[in-house]
Design an enzyme around this catalytic site. Structure first.
Site, PDB file in Angstrom:
ATOM      1  N   ARG A 114     -23.217  25.465  -7.105  1.00  0.00           N
ATOM      2  CA  ARG A 114     -23.287  24.672  -5.883  1.00  0.00           C
ATOM      3  C   ARG A 114     -24.536  24.984  -5.052  1.00  0.00           C
ATOM      4  O   ARG A 114     -25.204  24.075  -4.545  1.00  0.00           O
ATOM      5  CB  ARG A 114     -22.018  24.880  -5.043  1.00  0.00           C
ATOM      6  CG  ARG A 114     -21.996  24.182  -3.685  1.00  0.00           C
ATOM      7  CD  ARG A 114     -22.544  22.761  -3.683  1.00  0.00           C
ATOM      8  NE  ARG A 114     -21.997  21.906  -4.722  1.00  0.00           N
ATOM      9  CZ  ARG A 114     -22.565  20.809  -5.156  1.00  0.00           C
ATOM     10  NH1 ARG A 114     -23.741  20.414  -4.692  1.00  0.00           N
ATOM     11  NH2 ARG A 114     -22.001  20.086  -6.103  1.00  0.00           N
ATOM     12  N   LYS A 134     -39.144  16.910  12.780  1.00  0.00           N
ATOM     13  CA  LYS A 134     -37.727  16.520  12.739  1.00  0.00           C
ATOM     14  C   LYS A 134     -37.116  17.015  11.431  1.00  0.00           C
ATOM     15  O   LYS A 134     -36.746  16.256  10.544  1.00  0.00           O
ATOM     16  CB  LYS A 134     -37.589  15.012  12.887  1.00  0.00           C
ATOM     17  CG  LYS A 134     -38.089  14.501  14.237  1.00  0.00           C
ATOM     18  CD  LYS A 134     -38.045  12.994  14.323  1.00  0.00           C
ATOM     19  CE  LYS A 134     -38.609  12.521  15.658  1.00  0.00           C
ATOM     20  NZ  LYS A 134     -38.640  11.039  15.763  1.00  0.00           N
ATOM     21  N   LYS A 174     -48.034  15.259  24.559  1.00  0.00           N
ATOM     22  CA  LYS A 174     -47.119  14.125  24.505  1.00  0.00           C
ATOM     23  C   LYS A 174     -46.837  13.598  25.905  1.00  0.00           C
ATOM     24  O   LYS A 174     -47.353  14.104  26.910  1.00  0.00           O
ATOM     25  CB  LYS A 174     -45.828  14.541  23.791  1.00  0.00           C
ATOM     26  CG  LYS A 174     -46.077  15.095  22.387  1.00  0.00           C
ATOM     27  CD  LYS A 174     -44.830  15.161  21.556  1.00  0.00           C
ATOM     28  CE  LYS A 174     -44.413  13.785  21.131  1.00  0.00           C
ATOM     29  NZ  LYS A 174     -43.328  13.799  20.129  1.00  0.00           N
ATOM     30  N   GLU A 195     -50.839  11.873  22.401  1.00  0.00           N
ATOM     31  CA  GLU A 195     -50.005  10.680  22.219  1.00  0.00           C
ATOM     32  C   GLU A 195     -50.240   9.703  23.362  1.00  0.00           C
ATOM     33  O   GLU A 195     -50.278  10.114  24.530  1.00  0.00           O
ATOM     34  CB  GLU A 195     -48.539  11.097  22.177  1.00  0.00           C
ATOM     35  CG  GLU A 195     -47.546   9.947  22.094  1.00  0.00           C
ATOM     36  CD  GLU A 195     -46.117  10.437  22.243  1.00  0.00           C
ATOM     37  OE1 GLU A 195     -45.482  10.693  21.215  1.00  0.00           O
ATOM     38  OE2 GLU A 195     -45.653  10.573  23.399  1.00  0.00           O
ATOM     39  N   ASP A 233     -48.073   5.647  19.822  1.00  0.00           N
ATOM     40  CA  ASP A 233     -46.613   5.717  19.776  1.00  0.00           C
ATOM     41  C   ASP A 233     -45.975   4.346  19.966  1.00  0.00           C
ATOM     42  O   ASP A 233     -46.133   3.717  21.019  1.00  0.00           O
ATOM     43  CB  ASP A 233     -46.112   6.679  20.865  1.00  0.00           C
ATOM     44  CG  ASP A 233     -44.610   6.866  20.813  1.00  0.00           C
ATOM     45  OD1 ASP A 233     -44.070   7.028  19.701  1.00  0.00           O
ATOM     46  OD2 ASP A 233     -43.972   6.853  21.881  1.00  0.00           O
TER      47      ASP A 233
END
Length: 302
Positions: free
Chosen positions: A107, A142, A174, A211, A232
């Site tokens: 597993r 992320k 940002k 950004e 963005d």
């Protein structure tokens, strides 16, 4: 061992991360007493073998990690040469040794292999979608906590590029940084304040990216000559206009598109002329590749 290409990309940082995660995975799976089902049903002396089989087509990633896991269980593991992508039904490799150890290994080995292969496979689809343009596909931060080094390794395996590893190795100014710096009474543009502060606070050579979410912000950022401007959630027409304005000025600033990028839209984004497209979905939305570990027929018991 895994093939040379995958081993070469699996450096000291990846190996250190893998060893740490293997230890955590085995601790949560085996606890203090081990596999009580196998102990109850499989004789201690039983030997056997099992086959890694791809149930779906994709880019296989994570074999060096499974090698480390096989060493931990003293198993004999052999990988077959495989193409990218591997076809569904392909035999990836064979593992042999004590049956109890194979079952304890199964597993955790599949968790690493399926997860990282899923990231590599999704990345390869995005890379294929923009082929023939100048755009590169990049990941983001992320990522799964603790897995970042390995998930970014999987992105490279799929043909993508890595964005910054974390907050520590590149500057990315940002919207929230700019919101805090905004002070109308000072008369100083927060974009210029942020770029100047970033340059003064970091060693020469540190990548500086900012950004923006409008063409007005873009024009002001372009004047400050960062290394990269992140556009963005720009619609396609604004992406193309930003590229045109950058090119008209003869600026060497790279342009990066980001925000809600999907397989269905990434080609059009790339055709706007941007050099970089960052895609959070590569790591936060990748589906595990279906890979199984099947007991070899010769070792099965009625």
């Amino acid at each position: 061992m895994a093939d040379d290409q995958e081993r070469d990309d699996f450096g000291p940082a990846e190996q250190q991360c893998a060893k740490r995660l293997i230890a955590l995975a085995l601790a949560e799976d085996l606890g203090d007493v081990g596999d009580i089902t196998a102990k109850a049903t499989i004789p201690d002396s039983a030997q056997g073998g099992a086959l890694f089989v791809a149930r779906a087509s994709g880019v296989v990633c994570g074999r060096p990690i499974v090698d480390l896991l096989a060493e931990r269980f003293a198993l004999d593991l052999h990988w077959n040469p495989i193409p990218d992508p591997v076809p569904a039904g392909a035999l990836l490799g064979v593992v042999a040794g004590p049956m109890r150890e194979i079952l304890a290994f199964e597993r955790t080995a599949l968790n690493f292999l399926q997860r990282l292969s899923g990231v590599a496979t999704l990345t390869a689809r995005f890379v294929t979608a923009v082929r023939g343009t100048r755009a590169q596909i990049l990941d983001t931060r992320k990522t799964t906590p603790g897995w970042r080094v390995l998930e970014k390794y999987a992105v490279r395996r799929g043909g993508g590029r890595n964005h910054r590893m974390g907050l520590h190795d590149a500057v990315l100014i940002k919207d929230n940084h700019l919101a805090w710096l905004a002070d109308e009474s000072s008369g100083v543009d927060p974009i210029q304040r942020a770029l100047a502060a970033a340059r003064s606070a970091n060693p020469t050579g540190t990548q500086i990216e900012i950004e923006v979410d409008s063409l007005d912000q873009f024009d002001r950022a372009l004047q400050g000559r960062p290394d990269i401007i992140l556009l963005d959630n720009f619609p396609l027409d604004r992406l193309a206009e930003a590229v045109r304005r950058r090119d008209d000025r003869g600026s060497g600033v790279l342009l990066e598109a980001s925000g809600g990028v999907r397989l269905e839209t990434v080609r059009a984004i790339a055709e706007s002329g941007v050099e970089r497209i960052s895609v959070g979905a590569l790591t936060h939305s990748a589906v595990a590749l279906d890979i199984a570990l099947d007991l070899e027929p010769a070792t099965q018991r009625p």
